[in-house]
Design an enzyme around this catalytic site. Structure first.
Site, PDB file in Angstrom:
ATOM      1  N   GLN A  47       0.884  -1.052   0.080  1.00 44.58           N
ATOM      2  CA  GLN A  47       0.046   0.064   0.160  1.00 44.58           C
ATOM      3  C   GLN A  47       0.868   1.358   0.127  1.00 44.58           C
ATOM      4  O   GLN A  47       0.698   2.108  -0.832  1.00 44.58           O
ATOM      5  CB  GLN A  47      -0.812  -0.044   1.207  1.00 44.58           C
ATOM      6  CG  GLN A  47      -1.915  -0.880   1.138  1.00 44.58           C
ATOM      7  CD  GLN A  47      -2.825  -1.123   2.427  1.00 44.58           C
ATOM      8  OE1 GLN A  47      -2.561  -0.102   3.354  1.00 44.58           O
ATOM      9  NE2 GLN A  47      -3.597  -1.914   2.538  1.00 44.58           N
ATOM     10  N   GLU A 116       6.410   7.694   6.332  1.00 42.34           N
ATOM     11  CA  GLU A 116       6.230   6.538   7.291  1.00 42.34           C
ATOM     12  C   GLU A 116       7.105   6.674   8.538  1.00 42.34           C
ATOM     13  O   GLU A 116       8.196   7.281   8.349  1.00 42.34           O
ATOM     14  CB  GLU A 116       6.394   5.307   6.279  1.00 42.34           C
ATOM     15  CG  GLU A 116       5.029   5.028   5.205  1.00 42.34           C
ATOM     16  CD  GLU A 116       5.140   3.991   4.371  1.00 42.34           C
ATOM     17  OE1 GLU A 116       5.768   2.863   4.936  1.00 42.34           O
ATOM     18  OE2 GLU A 116       4.380   4.042   3.357  1.00 42.34           O
ATOM     19  N   HIS A 239       3.172  -5.712  11.597  1.00 39.38           N
ATOM     20  CA  HIS A 239       2.953  -4.464  11.375  1.00 39.38           C
ATOM     21  C   HIS A 239       1.971  -3.888  12.408  1.00 39.38           C
ATOM     22  O   HIS A 239       0.882  -4.887  12.882  1.00 39.38           O
ATOM     23  CB  HIS A 239       2.067  -4.551   9.869  1.00 39.38           C
ATOM     24  CG  HIS A 239       1.936  -3.112   9.255  1.00 39.38           C
ATOM     25  ND1 HIS A 239       1.194  -2.271   9.663  1.00 39.38           N
ATOM     26  CD2 HIS A 239       2.381  -2.524   8.271  1.00 39.38           C
ATOM     27  CE1 HIS A 239       1.188  -1.198   9.085  1.00 39.38           C
ATOM     28  NE2 HIS A 239       2.022  -1.136   8.010  1.00 39.38           N
ATOM     29  N   ARG A 285       8.652   0.505  13.404  1.00 42.96           N
ATOM     30  CA  ARG A 285       7.461  -0.427  13.729  1.00 42.96           C
ATOM     31  C   ARG A 285       7.743  -1.256  14.884  1.00 42.96           C
ATOM     32  O   ARG A 285       6.677  -1.927  15.651  1.00 42.96           O
ATOM     33  CB  ARG A 285       7.284  -1.322  12.616  1.00 42.96           C
ATOM     34  CG  ARG A 285       6.597  -0.771  11.284  1.00 42.96           C
ATOM     35  CD  ARG A 285       6.161  -1.659  10.342  1.00 42.96           C
ATOM     36  NE  ARG A 285       5.966  -0.843   9.249  1.00 42.96           N
ATOM     37  CZ  ARG A 285       5.827  -1.149   8.007  1.00 42.96           C
ATOM     38  NH1 ARG A 285       6.503  -2.361   7.613  1.00 42.96           N
ATOM     39  NH2 ARG A 285       5.381  -0.182   6.962  1.00 42.96           N
ATOM     40  N   HIS A 346       4.104  -9.693   9.466  1.00 37.51           N
ATOM     41  CA  HIS A 346       4.035  -8.842   8.069  1.00 37.51           C
ATOM     42  C   HIS A 346       5.218  -9.011   7.298  1.00 37.51           C
ATOM     43  O   HIS A 346       4.901  -9.066   6.089  1.00 37.51           O
ATOM     44  CB  HIS A 346       3.930  -7.266   8.500  1.00 37.51           C
ATOM     45  CG  HIS A 346       3.840  -6.357   7.225  1.00 37.51           C
ATOM     46  ND1 HIS A 346       2.888  -6.279   6.512  1.00 37.51           N
ATOM     47  CD2 HIS A 346       4.816  -5.226   7.055  1.00 37.51           C
ATOM     48  CE1 HIS A 346       2.951  -5.318   5.528  1.00 37.51           C
ATOM     49  NE2 HIS A 346       4.073  -4.674   5.708  1.00 37.51           N
ATOM     50  N   ARG A 381      13.042  -3.744   9.673  1.00 37.05           N
ATOM     51  CA  ARG A 381      12.864  -3.171   8.507  1.00 37.05           C
ATOM     52  C   ARG A 381      12.334  -1.783   8.480  1.00 37.05           C
ATOM     53  O   ARG A 381      11.327  -1.719   9.050  1.00 37.05           O
ATOM     54  CB  ARG A 381      12.224  -4.057   7.378  1.00 37.05           C
ATOM     55  CG  ARG A 381      12.031  -3.405   5.811  1.00 37.05           C
ATOM     56  CD  ARG A 381      11.263  -4.132   5.042  1.00 37.05           C
ATOM     57  NE  ARG A 381       9.994  -4.352   5.542  1.00 37.05           N
ATOM     58  CZ  ARG A 381       8.871  -3.945   4.999  1.00 37.05           C
ATOM     59  NH1 ARG A 381       8.972  -2.789   4.129  1.00 37.05           N
ATOM     60  NH2 ARG A 381       7.608  -4.109   5.401  1.00 37.05           N
TER      61      ARG A 381
HETATM   62  P1  FAD Z   1       6.018 -11.670  -3.454  1.00 34.87           P
HETATM   63  O1  FAD Z   1       5.396 -10.459  -4.126  1.00 34.87           O
HETATM   64  O2  FAD Z   1       5.310 -12.321  -2.205  1.00 34.87           O
HETATM   65  O3  FAD Z   1       6.087 -12.601  -4.519  1.00 34.87           O
HETATM   66  C1  FAD Z   1       6.511 -14.266  -4.100  1.00 34.87           C
HETATM   67  C2  FAD Z   1       6.022 -15.058  -5.457  1.00 34.87           C
HETATM   68  O4  FAD Z   1       6.572 -16.217  -5.197  1.00 34.87           O
HETATM   69  C3  FAD Z   1       4.596 -15.229  -5.610  1.00 34.87           C
HETATM   70  O5  FAD Z   1       4.214 -15.252  -7.171  1.00 34.87           O
HETATM   71  C4  FAD Z   1       4.380 -16.495  -5.079  1.00 34.87           C
HETATM   72  O6  FAD Z   1       3.110 -17.236  -5.880  1.00 34.87           O
HETATM   73  C5  FAD Z   1       5.654 -17.271  -5.566  1.00 34.87           C
HETATM   74  N1  FAD Z   1       5.829 -18.560  -4.699  1.00 34.87           N
HETATM   75  C6  FAD Z   1       6.183 -18.584  -3.512  1.00 34.87           C
HETATM   76  N2  FAD Z   1       6.457 -19.977  -3.035  1.00 34.87           N
HETATM   77  C7  FAD Z   1       6.354 -20.490  -4.085  1.00 34.87           C
HETATM   78  C8  FAD Z   1       6.780 -21.702  -4.662  1.00 34.87           C
HETATM   79  N3  FAD Z   1       6.906 -22.845  -3.921  1.00 34.87           N
HETATM   80  N4  FAD Z   1       6.501 -22.383  -6.006  1.00 34.87           N
HETATM   81  C9  FAD Z   1       6.389 -21.392  -6.988  1.00 34.87           C
HETATM   82  N5  FAD Z   1       6.089 -19.945  -6.624  1.00 34.87           N
HETATM   83  C10 FAD Z   1       6.294 -19.604  -5.353  1.00 34.87           C
HETATM   84  N6  FAD Z   1       6.808  -3.266   1.439  1.00 34.87           N
HETATM   85  C11 FAD Z   1       6.950  -1.922   0.938  1.00 34.87           C
HETATM   86  O7  FAD Z   1       8.099  -1.556   0.526  1.00 34.87           O
HETATM   87  N7  FAD Z   1       6.230  -0.901   0.796  1.00 34.87           N
HETATM   88  C12 FAD Z   1       4.816  -1.382   0.979  1.00 34.87           C
HETATM   89  O8  FAD Z   1       4.246  -0.405   0.920  1.00 34.87           O
HETATM   90  C13 FAD Z   1       4.451  -2.506   1.495  1.00 34.87           C
HETATM   91  N8  FAD Z   1       3.052  -2.840   1.866  1.00 34.87           N
HETATM   92  C14 FAD Z   1       2.793  -3.905   2.045  1.00 34.87           C
HETATM   93  C15 FAD Z   1       1.537  -4.293   2.521  1.00 34.87           C
HETATM   94  C16 FAD Z   1       1.281  -5.800   2.490  1.00 34.87           C
HETATM   95  C17 FAD Z   1      -0.320  -6.173   3.024  1.00 34.87           C
HETATM   96  C18 FAD Z   1       1.944  -6.587   2.545  1.00 34.87           C
HETATM   97  C19 FAD Z   1       1.734  -8.257   2.767  1.00 34.87           C
HETATM   98  C20 FAD Z   1       3.503  -6.382   2.498  1.00 34.87           C
HETATM   99  C21 FAD Z   1       4.041  -4.968   1.864  1.00 34.87           C
HETATM  100  N9  FAD Z   1       5.287  -4.795   1.907  1.00 34.87           N
HETATM  101  C22 FAD Z   1       5.483  -3.456   1.629  1.00 34.87           C
HETATM  102  C23 FAD Z   1       5.927  -5.907   1.986  1.00 34.87           C
HETATM  103  C24 FAD Z   1       6.321  -6.005   0.249  1.00 34.87           C
HETATM  104  O9  FAD Z   1       5.349  -6.202  -0.431  1.00 34.87           O
HETATM  105  C25 FAD Z   1       7.176  -7.437  -0.045  1.00 34.87           C
HETATM  106  O10 FAD Z   1       8.272  -7.645   0.912  1.00 34.87           O
HETATM  107  C26 FAD Z   1       7.422  -7.436  -1.185  1.00 34.87           C
HETATM  108  O11 FAD Z   1       6.393  -7.290  -2.240  1.00 34.87           O
HETATM  109  C27 FAD Z   1       8.014  -8.826  -1.636  1.00 34.87           C
HETATM  110  O12 FAD Z   1       8.404  -8.938  -3.049  1.00 34.87           O
HETATM  111  P2  FAD Z   1       8.771 -10.449  -3.586  1.00 34.87           P
HETATM  112  O13 FAD Z   1       8.868 -10.387  -5.018  1.00 34.87           O
HETATM  113  O14 FAD Z   1      10.004 -10.816  -2.874  1.00 34.87           O
HETATM  114  O15 FAD Z   1       7.434 -11.579  -3.049  1.00 34.87           O
HETATM  115  C1  SIN Z   2       2.447   0.048   4.868  1.00 39.54           C
HETATM  116  O1  SIN Z   2       1.693   0.480   3.786  1.00 39.54           O
HETATM  117  O2  SIN Z   2       2.145   0.448   5.861  1.00 39.54           O
HETATM  118  C2  SIN Z   2       3.200  -1.073   4.563  1.00 39.54           C
HETATM  119  C3  SIN Z   2       4.790  -0.439   4.380  1.00 39.54           C
HETATM  120  C4  SIN Z   2       5.732  -1.585   4.405  1.00 39.54           C
HETATM  121  O3  SIN Z   2       5.234  -2.551   4.942  1.00 39.54           O
HETATM  122  O4  SIN Z   2       6.813  -1.221   4.259  1.00 39.54           O
END
Ligand code: FAD
Ligand code: SIN
Length: 537
Positions: A47, A116, A239, A285, A346, A381
């Protein structure tokens, strides 16, 4: 068993996986696998936005020092500098791909930067309150149109395949992975000189989490089974503000709301966070989540309140349209009254040890995004630093692979057929579900925001027993996606508990009532076990 070949194998299609795949496609064929639909993952739900220095009154040095300060002396300064410094170029890349970040209404030439917790400046680029959705939809459209990328949805990676496990001589290296094709039920292998773990987080290991169902820690569990070291697994970020409502599934209310003046109050209206930190609701946080937990326990309340009712509905609908309407659907008008909130699991600050180019200690295996521990986050973080890390490290990882992949030849390697053995179809789905729920409850009750030696010991015993049961199912029954995820969830739970027991102090996100002080020297917790491999549970 079918074996497919691909120049590059990327597991996970969040921000990290998509970014890597799009960059690698300039060098060869990419197989991009994900275990559900391609847009499902933590990224989609982000978000607040991406932190990045974009204003002349801000500086990279200040972003670095905010990150180090939040990280409780456990961040690696060189990793922080590289990732923070790589931000502006990656924002430009995202914009080239069509991602649009919000600009100020009064000065359209300037970004509308959010604020933030723990940031000394406004520096969070956002796309309203759906930044993650904008990123995923934008990048996915490019990946789908790219002839060099094959997107394999519903492919669940079971384990990576290593030469050591196959029994080949020489340095242990990664040559691909086994997958369960959830559509056909078949197990297949992919052979590749470069395998990238981009599997995201592990929030589902806790009963209450902001994470979607895919976040079961698969990448950490796979790497650990392959014999890689994992680091700082006890450092789980909770969170502070998820909506408290039985049907809301810990819906996140962005920290950006506090950045726009939202206050944290108890039921008497007292702004209690100032009793814990002079930065109030915008403290990092670890501090806010602990303050909420302590007030809830002391006052016997199931939640506290987030109050932004000094802002009118027009403003909230424009700045936080999704948050505003979701809260309204649950019966809370943020413009009129405070909203009940609770902390929930989170983010995983620890993970598979990797450098800022995604390199792990095993040739052929890379880790990027939330699954990796690069040294950026330290013991806590800084908000919005994870999307930054995901895109900067994914980009760097693709460059590193482009240089190195031909040094890990795999064409002559025969990946063994998947061993079904005497496995029979499981009639015991209920046991899997029961264990799944139990792992998550044990972790929430005993390994949450406030820990103690006794609670950790209790959790260790329960998780051990559950892992014994899983070992039995895994040998006796045909693998299902639920069983594979439960196996990973329980493995990761054990890694978190063991790491928490190892840390005899309180630092950042890890607080143990029996060790409330922070030691003078900051040390990582590293677990490095012998490799097990695909058949080990
Ligand atoms: P993800 O986006 O989680 O992608 C993981 C991928 O791996 C998915 O496609 C999944 O299907 C796949 N996968 C997992 N296991 C397997 C498997 N065994 N086999 C095949 N595929 C698999 N961070 C910020 O910096 N700013 C924000 O505003 C923020 N807001 C957030 C809000 C929420 C509600 C949440 C939950 C997190 C937020 N975060 C935020 C944290 C951030 O979103 C994540 O840390 C980041 O998006 C992780 O990206 P990623 O590509 O590593 O993993
Ligand atoms: C949030 O929008 O509060 C999430 C941001 C983050 O996890 O970095």
């Amino acid at each position: 068993m079918q074996t497919r070949d691909s120049d590059f194998l990327v597991i996970g299609s969040g921000l990290a996986g998509l970014t890597a795949a799009l960059r690698l496609s300039a060098h060869g064929k990419v197989l991009l696998a994900c275990k559900r639909k391609a847009d499902e993952g933590n990224t989609r739900y982000a978000q607040g936005g991406i932190s990045c220095v974009m204003n002349s009154d801000d500086s990279l040095d200040e972003h670095v020092s905010d990150t180090l300060r939040a990280g409780g002396c456990l961040s690696e300064e060189s990793a922080v500098r590289t990732i923070v410094g790589g931000g502006p170029a990656q924002i430009a890349e995202l914009e080239k791909l069509g991602i649009q970040f919000a600009h100020r209404a009064d000065k359209p030439e300037e970004y509308d930067l959010g604020r933030e917790g723990g940031h000394s400046h406004r520096r969070v680029l956002h796309a309203g309150d759906v930044t993650g959705k904008a990123l995923i939809e934008g990048l996915l459209a490019h990946a789908q149109a790219d002839p060099n990328i094959t997107l394999a949805e519903n492919w669940l990676a079971i384990d990576v395949v290593t030469t050591g496990w196959i029994g080949l001589p020489g340095k242990n290296r990664c040559v691909g992975g086994y997958f369960l094709d959830k559509t056909s039920g078949e197990i297949l292998a992919v052979r590749s000189p470069a395998t990238v773990l981009a599997t995201g987080g592990l929030g589902k290991v806790y009963l209450y989490t902001s994470n979607p169902d895919v976040a079961t820690g698969d990448g950490v569990a796979m790497a650990w089974r392959a014999g890689l070291p994992v680091r700082d697994m006890e450092l789980i970020q909770f969170h502070p503000t998820c909506l408290y409502h039985p049907d809301a599934k810990s819906f996140l209310i962005s920290e950006a709301v506090r950045g726009e003046g939202g206050r944290l109050i108890d039921r008497r209206g007292h702004e209690f966070v100032y009793d814990f930190d002079e930065r109030g609701a915008l403290a990092p946080r670890d501090i806010t989540a602990r303050a909420i937990d302590s007030v809830m326990k002391k006052q016997g309340d199931p939640f506290v309140y987030l109050d932004i009712s000094h802002r009118d509905a027009d403003y909230l609908q424009t700045r936080f349209p999704t948050l505003y309407s979701t809260c309204l659907n649950f019966g809370f008008d943020m413009a009129l009254a405070p909203v009940p909130v609770v902390p929930a699991a989170h983010y995983s600050c620890g993970g598979v040890i990797a450098d800022v180019d995604g390199r792990t200690e095993m040739p052929g295996l890379y880790a990027i995004g939330e699954v990796a521990s690069t040294g950026l986050h330290g013991a806590n973080r800084l908000a919005s630093n994870s999307l930054l890390e995901a895109c900067v490290c994914a980009h760097r990882c693709a460059e590193a692979i482009a240089q190195a992949w031909k040094n890990n030849p795999v064409a002559d390697i025969a990946i063994p057929r998947w061993e079904y053995g005497d496995a029979v179809s499981s009639e015991e789905a209920v046991l899997v579900e029961h264990n799944w729920n139990e792992v998550r409850s044990v972790m929430w009750d005993y390994v949450g925001i406030m820990r103690s030696d006794r609670r950790l010991q209790r959790a260790r015993r329960r998780i051990h027993t559950i892992r014994e049961e899983i070992r039995h199912y895994y040998k006796e029954y045909l693998v299902t996606s639920d069983l594979i995820e439960l196996r990973n969830l329980a493995a990761v739970a054990e890694l978190i508990v063991r790491s928490a027991q190892h840390r005899k102090e309180s630092r950042g996100l890890h607080y143990n009532e029996d060790w409330p002080e922070m030691s003078a020297t900051a040390k990582h917790t590293i677990i490095h076990d012998k490799p097990g491999g695909p058949l080990q549970s």
